[in-house]
Design an enzyme around this catalytic site. Sequence first.
Site, PDB file in Angstrom:
ATOM      1  CB  ALA A  65       4.846  -1.518 -18.522  1.00 13.39           C
ATOM      2  N   GLY A 110       1.268  -5.054 -17.067  1.00 13.46           N
ATOM      3  CA  GLY A 110       2.363  -5.988 -17.346  1.00 13.46           C
ATOM      4  C   GLY A 110       2.596  -6.954 -16.192  1.00 13.46           C
ATOM      5  CD  GLU A 113       0.265  -7.921 -20.637  1.00 14.01           C
ATOM      6  OE1 GLU A 113       1.009  -6.946 -20.423  1.00 14.01           O
ATOM      7  OE2 GLU A 113      -0.266  -8.156 -21.734  1.00 14.01           O
ATOM      8  CD  GLU A 133      -2.313  -3.208 -19.595  1.00 13.93           C
ATOM      9  OE1 GLU A 133      -3.449  -3.383 -19.093  1.00 13.93           O
ATOM     10  OE2 GLU A 133      -1.405  -4.039 -19.510  1.00 13.93           O
TER      11      GLU A 133
HETATM   12  N1  COA Z   1       4.479   3.108 -13.716  1.00 10.96           N
HETATM   13  C1  COA Z   1       5.236   4.055 -13.148  1.00 10.96           C
HETATM   14  N2  COA Z   1       5.122   4.426 -11.857  1.00 10.96           N
HETATM   15  C2  COA Z   1       4.190   3.795 -11.109  1.00 10.96           C
HETATM   16  C3  COA Z   1       3.360   2.797 -11.626  1.00 10.96           C
HETATM   17  C4  COA Z   1       3.529   2.448 -13.004  1.00 10.96           C
HETATM   18  N3  COA Z   1       2.816   1.488 -13.590  1.00 10.96           N
HETATM   19  N4  COA Z   1       2.524   2.377 -10.655  1.00 10.96           N
HETATM   20  C5  COA Z   1       2.846   3.071  -9.554  1.00 10.96           C
HETATM   21  N5  COA Z   1       3.855   3.922  -9.816  1.00 10.96           N
HETATM   22  C6  COA Z   1       4.519   4.863  -8.902  1.00 10.96           C
HETATM   23  C7  COA Z   1       3.658   6.084  -8.618  1.00 10.96           C
HETATM   24  O1  COA Z   1       3.812   7.034  -9.675  1.00 10.96           O
HETATM   25  C8  COA Z   1       4.252   6.533  -7.317  1.00 10.96           C
HETATM   26  O2  COA Z   1       5.483   7.187  -7.573  1.00 10.96           O
HETATM   27  P1  COA Z   1       5.821   8.607  -6.860  1.00 10.96           P
HETATM   28  O3  COA Z   1       5.815   8.296  -5.381  1.00 10.96           O
HETATM   29  O4  COA Z   1       7.171   8.981  -7.378  1.00 10.96           O
HETATM   30  O5  COA Z   1       4.717   9.533  -7.251  1.00 10.96           O
HETATM   31  C9  COA Z   1       4.591   5.229  -6.605  1.00 10.96           C
HETATM   32  O6  COA Z   1       4.678   4.243  -7.639  1.00 10.96           O
HETATM   33  C10 COA Z   1       3.525   4.793  -5.616  1.00 10.96           C
HETATM   34  O7  COA Z   1       2.282   4.756  -6.280  1.00 10.96           O
HETATM   35  P2  COA Z   1       0.985   5.558  -5.808  1.00 10.96           P
HETATM   36  O8  COA Z   1       0.141   5.832  -7.007  1.00 10.96           O
HETATM   37  O9  COA Z   1       1.398   6.749  -4.985  1.00 10.96           O
HETATM   38  O10 COA Z   1       0.309   4.487  -4.853  1.00 10.96           O
HETATM   39  P3  COA Z   1      -1.247   4.309  -4.535  1.00 10.96           P
HETATM   40  O11 COA Z   1      -1.350   3.274  -3.489  1.00 10.96           O
HETATM   41  O12 COA Z   1      -1.895   5.615  -4.313  1.00 10.96           O
HETATM   42  O13 COA Z   1      -1.895   3.725  -5.901  1.00 10.96           O
HETATM   43  C11 COA Z   1      -1.991   2.222  -7.792  1.00 10.96           C
HETATM   44  C12 COA Z   1      -1.494   2.458  -6.348  1.00 10.96           C
HETATM   45  C13 COA Z   1      -1.431   0.903  -8.266  1.00 10.96           C
HETATM   46  C14 COA Z   1      -3.539   2.171  -7.825  1.00 10.96           C
HETATM   47  C15 COA Z   1      -1.516   3.381  -8.707  1.00 10.96           C
HETATM   48  O14 COA Z   1      -0.122   3.574  -8.495  1.00 10.96           O
HETATM   49  C16 COA Z   1      -1.723   3.121 -10.175  1.00 10.96           C
HETATM   50  O15 COA Z   1      -2.827   3.268 -10.667  1.00 10.96           O
HETATM   51  N6  COA Z   1      -0.641   2.742 -10.892  1.00 10.96           N
HETATM   52  C17 COA Z   1      -0.692   2.552 -12.320  1.00 10.96           C
HETATM   53  C18 COA Z   1      -1.328   1.220 -12.679  1.00 10.96           C
HETATM   54  C19 COA Z   1      -1.384   1.029 -14.174  1.00 10.96           C
HETATM   55  O16 COA Z   1      -2.042   1.730 -14.902  1.00 10.96           O
HETATM   56  N7  COA Z   1      -0.652  -0.011 -14.644  1.00 10.96           N
HETATM   57  C20 COA Z   1      -0.596  -0.346 -16.012  1.00 10.96           C
HETATM   58  C21 COA Z   1       0.550   0.321 -16.684  1.00 10.96           C
HETATM   59  S1  COA Z   1       0.684  -0.126 -18.367  1.00 10.96           S
END
Ligand code: COA
Length: 258
Positions: A65, A110, A113, A133
Amino acid sequence: MSYNTLILTIDGPAATLSFNRPEKLNALNPEMLAEFSRAVDAVRADQAIRVLLLTGQGRAFIAGADIKQFLELDPLRARQLAHAGQEVLFRLEALPIPVIACVHGFVLGGGLEVALACDFIYAAANTKFGAPEVNLGFNPCWGGPQRLARLAGKTLAKELCLTGRLIDAEEARNLGLVARVFPEASFLEECRNAARNLAAKSRLALESVKKVIDGGADADLKTGCALEAENFALCFVGPDVEEGVSAFLEKRKPRFQS
Ligand code: COA
């Protein structure tokens, strides 16, 4: 019907719903959730669609999400968000046609999910799954812990949701979360082949299989078996059984009518 955050394409009997915010790794924001909900209804209403694939554009299926929205939540809004996501996934799960999550890249929070609410998951070899989460200070709330525990047991569900660790496609397959893993290069073609094969089967038989497994999963053995007998009987209402059996005996491919 047009969408900003997803692409719904219909190729004969197969529909593909692709999450489309690649610059944010398809993080599910309120607009995307609302459009997802509309798309599920559109698929349900179109009798010509016989199978649905869910995919993600760019380098993720869905990375969770959209985290930005959580700073705006109070307890009341948080509960509403939980119910809104759960409701869409219940409707996705209740579609009478097969729904395959065709996942690659990140399948987190999400996103996991959503994938777990599909009938089964096909994964590209580069996929990473997780329920992170807990690292943000809350529990997953779109049915993930429940479906994980039913699919792979309470121990695994707790370990994944408590630690938030990511697992790769092979581990997910060994744990029973993923039905099949394909090399990245052939992954989408394999998913499309599977969709074509499913679309050629009897719609009534596919619907019956879903009903007996979903309906029996939380029931006792006798109730589940009773459901099997009833649905088996219903399969004989239409012409598909006669066609399927005749085609076998005549060594030809069946042409089902349902
Ligand atoms: N919500 C909002 N934005 C998200 C996102 C999320 N769940 N997951 C990724 N993004 C965004 C990042 O903020 C980034 O945006 P920006 O370029 O404007 O800064 C873009 O997507 C690319 O992600 P980035 O983190 O730069 O890629 P990465 O390859 O370095 O890392 C992940 C990938 C998936 C490991 C990392 O993005 C992450 O940990 N995301 C969150 C995962 C999470 O906690 N999900 C559960 C949410 S309830």
